[in-house]
Scaffold this motif. Structure first.
Motif, mmCIF file in Angstrom:
data_model
loop_
_atom_site.group_PDB
_atom_site.id
_atom_site.type_symbol
_atom_site.label_atom_id
_atom_site.label_comp_id
_atom_site.label_asym_id
_atom_site.label_seq_id
_atom_site.Cartn_x
_atom_site.Cartn_y
_atom_site.Cartn_z
ATOM 1 N N LYS A 725 -63.561 44.418 35.185
ATOM 2 C CA LYS A 725 -62.298 43.807 35.566
ATOM 3 C C LYS A 725 -61.835 44.379 36.906
ATOM 4 O O LYS A 725 -61.808 45.595 37.083
ATOM 5 C CB LYS A 725 -61.229 44.096 34.507
ATOM 6 N N GLN A 726 -61.485 43.502 37.850
ATOM 7 C CA GLN A 726 -60.880 43.933 39.106
ATOM 8 C C GLN A 726 -59.525 43.237 39.221
ATOM 9 O O GLN A 726 -59.441 42.069 39.592
ATOM 10 C CB GLN A 726 -61.781 43.569 40.295
ATOM 11 N N GLY A 727 -58.506 43.979 38.834
ATOM 12 C CA GLY A 727 -57.183 43.366 38.764
ATOM 13 C C GLY A 727 -57.159 42.341 37.652
ATOM 14 O O GLY A 727 -57.452 42.635 36.495
ATOM 15 N N GLU A 728 -56.837 41.117 38.009
ATOM 16 C CA GLU A 728 -56.790 40.044 37.024
ATOM 17 C C GLU A 728 -58.085 39.251 36.976
ATOM 18 O O GLU A 728 -58.226 38.328 36.181
ATOM 19 C CB GLU A 728 -55.629 39.092 37.365
#
Length: 1020
Positions: A725-728
């Motif tokens: 996951k990268q942010g959202e």
């Protein structure tokens, strides 16, 4: 083509049972049966049952059918319910195949199969599979001959009675004439099976790619190909269809069953037209541009050379021919090279009875001789570019090209000085003026409606860029009084940024079409400094150099947002002209702009004394890394995710252990990546099967995972992917790493193949030492093995000499035919040979292989030994042995692929077979030019054969040299010709064996340099 309708009939013959399942009978039965079609013929039979018939994952389960067919085949289960039977070859016409349910056929649940138990696949009558010429090719001729390939030999009488031609707009069926049976074989042989259209025709027809040599065998192979033509000549420029009628029969009486339509377009009438460039539609020809005479079909070269433009004084202009046309017997486009006569009317005349290669006469011959009006050269006011940099040390003169304008040009200019800059806004103001220059150069027009018609009024350059408040008026004196084509200079002298704008009513009359001045503007930076900028994530670099010396300049440097004018960084470059800018500058984009919220270009300026210079990050033509073969990247580097496996091959039920290492690329190398969690995905290559495992990477960038391959896991390669996951957003890291799940046996034996230790230079035979032994010790006594020996071409460039070309064929003068691959001769390597060998009591054997003496290039001899391991598998040991033609390896390279015809520079190197330099090695160099001669000859209605030949000519220029202690030597020659030239260098070793190096280079004369220097050119 209506082939789909015909195949639909076949599917109904095979599958009339679909209605049974529709009434809700769930007993095991065939719910769908249909033939499969490829390239116009039936290739397979597919049956689908309504319930599972075989266990999951068992594609080798027995066939549910017994098959009666003249064409063999093989069946397989593609899933639990679907069985596919692939025929060994596409079914020809007239074949009937029967598929019957096996006795006592049951589903996987044990229930008897009911319903229809017999299925028939009928390939039907003579269906047209392919037509030559192709429907998707070029236009056809009026007397075009068509080759139609059917899946079953048709009856010629039936073809003549039921096939026809249909012309668009003509409401009748034009009968066809069936040509004699020997026309198709002869035509295909004359065309040559190496042409792509013939290969496509044979492939789609299901015919062999190589036709038999004897006329009798060729006629048998092409028995299903019919040659026919429409009974009347076809009208030019019209759409035509050849219809293969549904009632066409084979000799046995089978009927085609459905009409098939093949659409074509007839070529346009043979005509000639004259083309020239015009300032506007009502103007005469522009004499400063080339003019052309274009024929809709090629004409004989002798007739083309007779085309003339006759001037009022009786002088005649002759056409010129390009390099592509100089060796052609027929040409279609003739060029009259500019500059052409001005302000007069000439006559274009064609030779009497000019005809194309089909013998057609001109359809518009009454228009010739044709009056051709040439206007005076159009007005011209042109700067070299919208913006340019002028060196102050050379005078700071801005050149402008003029022609046919006023004797004095009115203009105005605005200058922005270096240190005495008085424009509010500084660098941002200069960037604003650069954008205004670009906008002024854009095409502009006003749309005006006149009733139902829409007219466009040209407004490009109709408004001045500079106003009396911003510009200073001046005059440009023209020595040629505005009538001569001339380049004049506008002195700017002092360093600074200038906007110069000229106005010409004569230019406005020509380009705007009304009595109004046309404005032409340019920007110029007068300076002795050049500013270079390299953006970086961790640090950026500004480098200021002097234009006249290339030395660094200490200057005040400023980095500005060119759209807003905001100053982002300041500093002073050191004595070498360099300034390091800390991280934080916005990332520049190649196609940046100040519109639509795009990333703004950065403007980097430098000031030293009264001098001033700048650069913008959207200037993409500076010194770029790839101009000098330097590595570079487009995006931020991704974290490097690497997995170390304890093993890369596992069986079902075995466990693989993985250690994952994550690092972040930084300027100094690699740094630690922050800890994270995610998913490790094992993705089977070739299916949608995935196994997801939890993944944890600690603060040291380390993580470990293990996986046990479950029973029933799919065999094959498993790719490693990481989901995080990268942010959202979800991100997938593709590691490009994999391991394999497979059944395997560990070998119990090892084997070696060894050749002679010394280099093999033109050997007549080679001794080979073979050995097979057990891993536990001891040789494999009396083991029979199989030896394969093959020969493969290799370039064999020694390490450290990658820029050189080694080897090459000898060249001889003369004309030779070329093959379909564009080669004048093809070197055939010896075929692979297989030798049985029995090992001795100690597991060894020595055998001798005869080496063909036809090898004239460095060749790799591949030796493979197959033996049976004690575990039951057949394993292979191999060795590649280079076969040299000489004890000397001679290499050659040029200073580039393109050189001047009077200055050919060559570099040579001489090495031994170990790649060591050879000193005092003498060699000689000969030059050859090569030309391709092309002739096209008409065979029969619409078909042409191309005869391509290679003409090789030995040139008079030669040289000889001797290598120095490093094995190097040079030669400089004046070939005196342009075009492709081959340099052939030869030398001999101590035994008299010839070594050769061949290199081609393109030589051009002064008139052939169609491009100038670029940013990758070296100053030396």
């Amino acid at each position: 083509m209506k082939l789909v309708a015909r195949l639909g009939i076949l599917a109904l013959v095979a599958a009339p049972m679909g209605a049974i399942a529709a009434f809700g009978d769930n007993s095991p039965q065939v719910e769908m049966a249909t033939p499969g079609v490829g390239n116009g013929a039936i290739e397979r039979f597919t049956a689908r049952f309504n319930t599972p018939m075989v266990p999951l994952g068992d594609p080798r389960a027995p066939s549910p059918f017994t098959v009666e067919c003249a064409i063999s085949g093989e069946g397989r289960w593609v899933d639990q319910q679907t069985f596919v039977y692939e025929f060994a070859s596409p079914l020809p016409g007239g074949i009937t195949c029967k598929f019957k349910n096996r006795d006592k056929l049951k589903s996987v649940s044990g229930y008897d199969v009911v319903g229809q138990s017999e299925f028939t696949v009928d390939s039907g009558g003579p269906i047209a599979r392919e037509v030559l010429p192709s429907r998707y090719g070029s236009e056809i001729e009026e007397d075009q001959v068509f080759l139609v390939s059917a899946n079953l030999a048709p009856d010629p009488v039936s073809v003549a009675a039921n096939a026809y031609c249909a012309v668009d707009g003509v409401g009748e069926k034009i009968p066809v004439d069936v040509l004699p049976s020997d026309v198709a074989p002869k035509l295909l042989a004359d065309l040559g099976t190496d042409r792509w259209e013939v290969q496509s025709f044979l492939t789609n027809s299901g015919l062999p790619q190589a036709l038999p040599a004897s006329a009798e065998d060729k006629a048998k192979a092409l028995a299903s190909v019919v040659a026919l033509k429409c009974r009347r000549p076809l009208p030019p420029g019209r759409d035509v269809a050849v219809v293969w009628g549904k009632d066409i029969k084979s000799a046995s009486g089978r009927v085609a069953g459905a009409d098939q339509r093949f659409d074509f377009t007839v070529r346009k009438p043979f005509s000639a037209r004259f083309e020239c460039s015009r300032v506007n539609p009502q103007a005469g020809c522009n004499p400063v541009k080339d003019a052309w005479v274009r024929f809709s079909a090629p004409i004989a070269r002798a007739q083309a050379e007779a085309v003339r433009i006759t001037l009022p004084d009786g002088k005649q202009l002759t056409p010129i021919f390009g390099d592509d046309d100089k060796n052609k017997a027929f040409v279609g486009d003739l060029k009259f090279k500019a500059p052409l006569p001005a302000a007069l009317t000439a006559k274009l005349s064609l030779p009497v009875d000019v005809a194309d290669e089909s013998g057609r006469k001109l359809s518009n011959a009454e228009r010739f001789p044709l009056d051709v009006k040439f206007d005076a050269p159009p007005p011209l006011v042109k700067f070299a570019a919208n913006f340019g940099i002028l060196e102050v040390k050379t005078g700071g003169v801005l050149p402008v090209t003029v022609r046919n304008v006023e004797a004095d040009l009115a203009g105005s200019r605005m200058d922005v000085g270096g240190q005495s800059l008085k424009v509010t806004g500084g660098d941002g103001e200069i960037a604003k003026w650069l954008r205004a220059l670009d906008d002024a150069a854009e095409d502009k027009s006003d749309e005006v409606k006149k009733g139902d018609e829409v007219a466009y009024i040209n407004q490009t350059g109709a408004k001045p860029l500079l106003t009396p408040a911003t510009g200073k008026p001046f005059k440009v004196g023209l020595p040629g009084k505005g009538k001569e084509f001339e380049v004049v200079g506008i002195p700017l002298e002092k360093p600074g940024f200038y906007i110069v704008e000229l106005a010409s009513p004569a230019l406005g009359q020509a380009l705007l079409g009304r009595n109004a001045p046309r404005y032409v503007a340019a920007g110029a930076l007068v300076t002795n400094m050049s500013v270079h900028f390299k953006w970086g994530r961790e640090q950026s670099l500004v480098w200021v150099t002097a234009l006249d010396s290339g030395q660094g300049v200490a200057a005040d440097v400023q980095v500005t947002d060119s759209c807003t004018g905001q100053v982002l960084a300041k500093g002073k470059s050191d004595a070498s002209g360099r300034l390091a800018v800390p991280a934080g500058l916005p990332k520049p984009e190649t196609y940046a702009s100040c519109e639509n919220g795009n990333s703004a270009p950065l403007m980097i300026s430098a000031r030293a004394g009264d001098d001033f210079s700048f650069t913008l990050t959207d200037w993409g033509q500076g010194i770029r890394p790839y101009d000098f073969d330097l590595s570079y990247g487009y995006n931020d580097p991704e974290d490097v995710f690497h997995t170390v496996f304890d093993r890369a091959l596992v069986r079902q039920g075995e466990t693989i252990h993985m250690k994952h290492i994550v690092r972040k690329p930084i300027a100094a190398g690699f740094g630690m990546s922050p800890a994270f969690t995610g998913t490790l995905r094992l993705s089977h290559r070739g299916s949608d099967t995935n196994y997801d495992l939890p993944l944890t990477i600690d603060a040291n960038g380390i993580g470990e995972t293990e996986w046990t391959a479950p029973a029933g896991a799919k065999m094959g390669d498993y790719d490693i992917q990481v989901l995080v996951k990268q942010g959202e957003e979800d991100k997938t890291i593709w590691t490009q790493q994999s391991f394999k799940v497979d059944e395997y046996k560990l070998p119990t034996m090892r084997a070696t193949v060894n050749g002679p230790k010394d280099a093999a230079v033109r050997p007549t035979s080679l001794p080979l030492d073979l050995f097979v032994g057990y891993l536990s010790g001891g040789g494999a006594a009396n083991l029979p093995v199989e030896l394969r020996v093959g020969y493969y071409a290799t370039n064999g460039v020694p390490d450290g000499y990658e820029g050189y070309t080694f080897g090459g064929r000898a060249m001889t003068e003369g004309v030779k035919p070329m093959d379909g691959e564009g080669e004048d001769e093809t070197v055939q390597l010896p075929p692979t040979q297989t030798l049985p060998v029995s090992l001795g009591g100690d597991g060894t054997a020595r055998t001798t292989v005869e080496v063909p003496q036809t090898l004239d290039q460095l060749t790799s001899m591949a030796v493979e030994m197959d033996y049976q391991d004690a575990n039951g598998q057949i394993l292979t040991a191999s060795r590649r042995i280079p076969i040299y033609t000489s004890a000397v390896q001679l290499g050659v390279k040029t200073d580039g692929w393109l050189m001047k015809q009077d200055d050919l520079r060559l570099r040579f190197v001489a090495l031994d077979t170990a790649g060591k330099p050879l000193a005092n090695q003498s060699f000689s160099v000969e030059l050859y030019s090569r030309e391709i001669l092309t002739a096209r000859r008409r065979l029969i209605g619409g078909f042409y054969a191309y005869d391509n030949q290679m003409k090789t000519t030995k040139l008079g220029a030669t040289c000889s040299a001797t290598t120095d202690a490093q094995g190097l030597a040079t030669c400089q020659l004046n070939p005196g010709v342009s075009g492709e030239v081959y340099a052939v260098a030869t030398t001999k070793d101590a035994s008299g064996n010839v070594a050769r190096a061949t290199q081609s280079v393109w030589l051009v004369g002064d008139e052939d340099w169609w491009f100038g220097g670029d940013n990758g050119d070296r100053m030396d």
